[in-house]
Design a protein around this motif. Structure first.
Motif, PDB file in Angstrom:
ATOM      1  N   VAL A 119      27.369  37.423  21.338  1.00 46.49           N
ATOM      2  CA  VAL A 119      26.878  36.121  20.874  1.00 46.49           C
ATOM      3  C   VAL A 119      27.996  35.078  21.001  1.00 46.49           C
ATOM      4  O   VAL A 119      27.775  33.962  21.492  1.00 46.49           O
ATOM      5  CB  VAL A 119      26.370  36.200  19.406  1.00 46.49           C
ATOM      6  N   GLY A 130      23.538  29.212  20.736  1.00 49.38           N
ATOM      7  CA  GLY A 130      23.468  29.578  19.312  1.00 49.38           C
ATOM      8  C   GLY A 130      22.163  29.099  18.697  1.00 49.38           C
ATOM      9  O   GLY A 130      21.508  29.824  17.937  1.00 49.38           O
ATOM     10  N   SER A 151      25.008  33.447  15.132  1.00 41.30           N
ATOM     11  CA  SER A 151      24.993  32.123  15.757  1.00 41.30           C
ATOM     12  C   SER A 151      25.279  31.027  14.730  1.00 41.30           C
ATOM     13  O   SER A 151      26.137  30.170  14.950  1.00 41.30           O
ATOM     14  CB  SER A 151      23.637  31.860  16.413  1.00 41.30           C
ATOM     15  N   LEU A 205      19.191  31.191  20.053  1.00 45.71           N
ATOM     16  CA  LEU A 205      19.068  32.531  19.450  1.00 45.71           C
ATOM     17  C   LEU A 205      18.526  32.450  18.026  1.00 45.71           C
ATOM     18  O   LEU A 205      17.750  33.306  17.593  1.00 45.71           O
ATOM     19  CB  LEU A 205      20.424  33.244  19.478  1.00 45.71           C
ATOM     20  N   ALA A 263      21.798  38.354  15.772  1.00 47.02           N
ATOM     21  CA  ALA A 263      22.242  37.287  16.672  1.00 47.02           C
ATOM     22  C   ALA A 263      22.007  35.916  16.031  1.00 47.02           C
ATOM     23  O   ALA A 263      22.820  35.003  16.182  1.00 47.02           O
ATOM     24  CB  ALA A 263      21.523  37.390  18.011  1.00 47.02           C
TER      25      ALA A 263
END
Ligand code: HEM
Ligand SMILES: *[C@@H]1O[C@H](CO)[C@@H](O)[C@H](O)[C@H]1NC(C)=O
Ligand SMILES: *[C@@H]1O[C@H](CO)[C@@H](O)[C@H](O)[C@H]1NC(C)=O
Ligand SMILES: *[C@@H]1O[C@H](CO)[C@@H](O)[C@H](O)[C@H]1NC(C)=O
Ligand SMILES: *[C@@H]1O[C@H](CO)[C@@H](O)[C@H](O)[C@H]1NC(C)=O
Ligand SMILES: *[C@@H]1O[C@H](CO)[C@@H](O)[C@H](O)[C@H]1NC(C)=O
Ligand SMILES: *[C@@H]1O[C@H](CO)[C@@H](O)[C@H](O)[C@H]1NC(C)=O
Length: 326
Positions: free
Chosen positions: A45, A56, A132, A59, A128
């Motif tokens: 990530v 970011g 993020s 996700l 994730a």
């Protein structure tokens, strides 16, 4: 007598444990099976965000769009095939949800470090998303993400079409949509703070530019230049505008923008002003100048959202490839 009672209690405790194992997620789910999984997800990530900051945001949104459609079960990741239509082509997702390649990369890395297929694609999305916002907000351990979701064997385009809130919804429609997912007004206002990062296509803001009156004049004028209304469904429809003035930073600028009538989406601005309830207005004001309270409430609501109808126990599967059922 005592022995019988003890046996009964043991039975009861075992039943409770089994029910818990079946129904609940836990932050330590992969601690034994693959302690290297969480650092591996974070690594990819981080790399993806370093390459493109917007990833970011993408996700984070993917986890939301997974959870609001029959629960957080990785269903959004399934590719269409000749005899299967999934969620990727549903209007809220089409040409809009992105980051599928990064998810593939994470899955490959996690399987490599775990030397086995143990981490679900649904959990990868939850982690994730958390990583993020942590990375873009500058907090390494933002919140403990709950784990143990399994992956769906199917997906539903119509559920994606019908269960995700569109940007033209008004305040009461947004609230009913969240209520229908077991989320309340605090969750709506806190999670909408996800729009502190990322961008929207012009096609989703043309009606706000043309028809909304609760929009700051200079902001509207600048949007009209960036998203010419006549072209919004033509060549300019894919142009993008930041969701707030600091789209690469997970902060409280989104809420300050709402107070100035500078919300980018119609749905954003619905949460503040005469369209919104007193409680909603209060929450926007609170988060606008209290980053700690925003972070705490956002984390709590993310965990609540992440708990939406997970497949646990023996339900579903751990997909080998996030794009198709095993
Ligand atoms: C409250 C109802 C919501 C509505 C109506 C809504 C609608 C939208 C729309 C229309 C876009 C732009 C998509 C495009 O033009 O391609 C967008 C982007 C985004 N949304 Fe939402 N959203 C909502 C809630 C949420 C929630 C709960 C989250 C996460 C917690 C979220 C995270 C995001 C992010 C991060 C982006 C930017 C994605 C990127 O730049 O790739 N949204 N949303
Ligand atoms: C990096 O981001 C660009 C978009 O900015 C994308 O086209 C490219 O595929 C990304 N590269 C990697 C290795 O992820
Ligand atoms: C769909 O097609 C695949 C091959 O592409 C096949 O393996 C599968 O059995 C088919 N499923 C159904 C339900 O027909
Ligand atoms: C919100 O939209 C619904 C459905 O279109 C409508 O019935 C309702 O009157 C609207 N609420 C407001 C305050 O405009
Ligand atoms: C929403 O639910 C949370 C608990 O999940 C609670 O703390 C909060 O007060 C609720 N908010 C409203 C407006 O009911
Ligand atoms: C503005 O609102 C009118 C009336 O509801 C509608 O017909 C029109 O399509 C809207 N304009 C845009 C650009 O969405
Ligand atoms: C926007 O991009 C998508 C996907 O690349 C494309 O199919 C569509 O035609 C584009 N729309 C406009 C208005 O250019």
């Amino acid at each position: 007598m005592a022995a019988a009672l003890r046996a009964l209690l043991v039975c009861f405790a075992a039943a409770l444990l089994m029910a818990a194992a079946e129904a609940q997620l836990s932050p330590n789910f992969y601690k034994k099976a693959c302690p290297k999984a969480m650092p591996a997800i974070r690594r990819i990530v981080k790399e993806a965000i370093k390459n493109e900051t917007r990833m970011g945001a993408s996700l984070l949104r993917m986890h939301f769009h997974d959870c609001f459609v029959n629960g957080c079960d990785g269903s959004i990741l399934l590719d269409d095939t000749a005899n299967f239509t999934g969620e990727k082509t549903a209007p809220p997702n089409l040409n809009s949800v992105r980051g599928f390649d990064v998810v593939d990369k994470i899955k490959a890395e996690v399987d490599k470090v775990c030397k086995d297929n143990v981490v679900s694609c649904a959990d990868i999305l939850a982690v994730a998303a958390r990583d993020s916002v942590g990375i873009l907000g500058g907090s390494k351990h933002f919140y403990r993400v709950m784990l143990g979701r399994r992956d769906a064997r199917t997906a539903s385009k119509s559920a994606a079409t019908n269960n995700l809130p569109p940007p033209f919804f008004n305040f009461s429609q947004l609230l009913s949509n969240f209520n229908s997912h077991g989320l309340n007004l605090t969750d709506l206002v806190a999670l909408s703070g996800g729009h502190t990062i990322g961008v929207s296509r012009c096609t989703n803001i043309v009606s706000r530019i043309v028809n909304d009156t609760n929009i700051q004049t200079t902001f509207a004028a600048s949007l009209r230049r960036a998203c010419p209304p006549a072209g919004a469904n033509g060549p300019a429809g894919n142009n993008t505008q930041p969701l707030d003035q600091t789209p690469a930073s997970f902060d409280t600028q989104y809420y300050r923008a709402l107070i100035q009538s500078r919300g980018l989406l119609h749905s954003d601005q619905q949460l503040f002003g005469r369209t919104a309830s007193a409680t909603s207005n209060g929450l926007v004001r609170l988060y606008s100048n209290n980053p700690k309270k925003f972070a705490t409430d956002f984390a709590a609501s993310m965990i609540k959202m992440g708990n939406l109808k997970p497949l646990t126990g023996k339900k579903g599967e751990i997909r080998k490839n996030c794009r198709r059922p095993n």
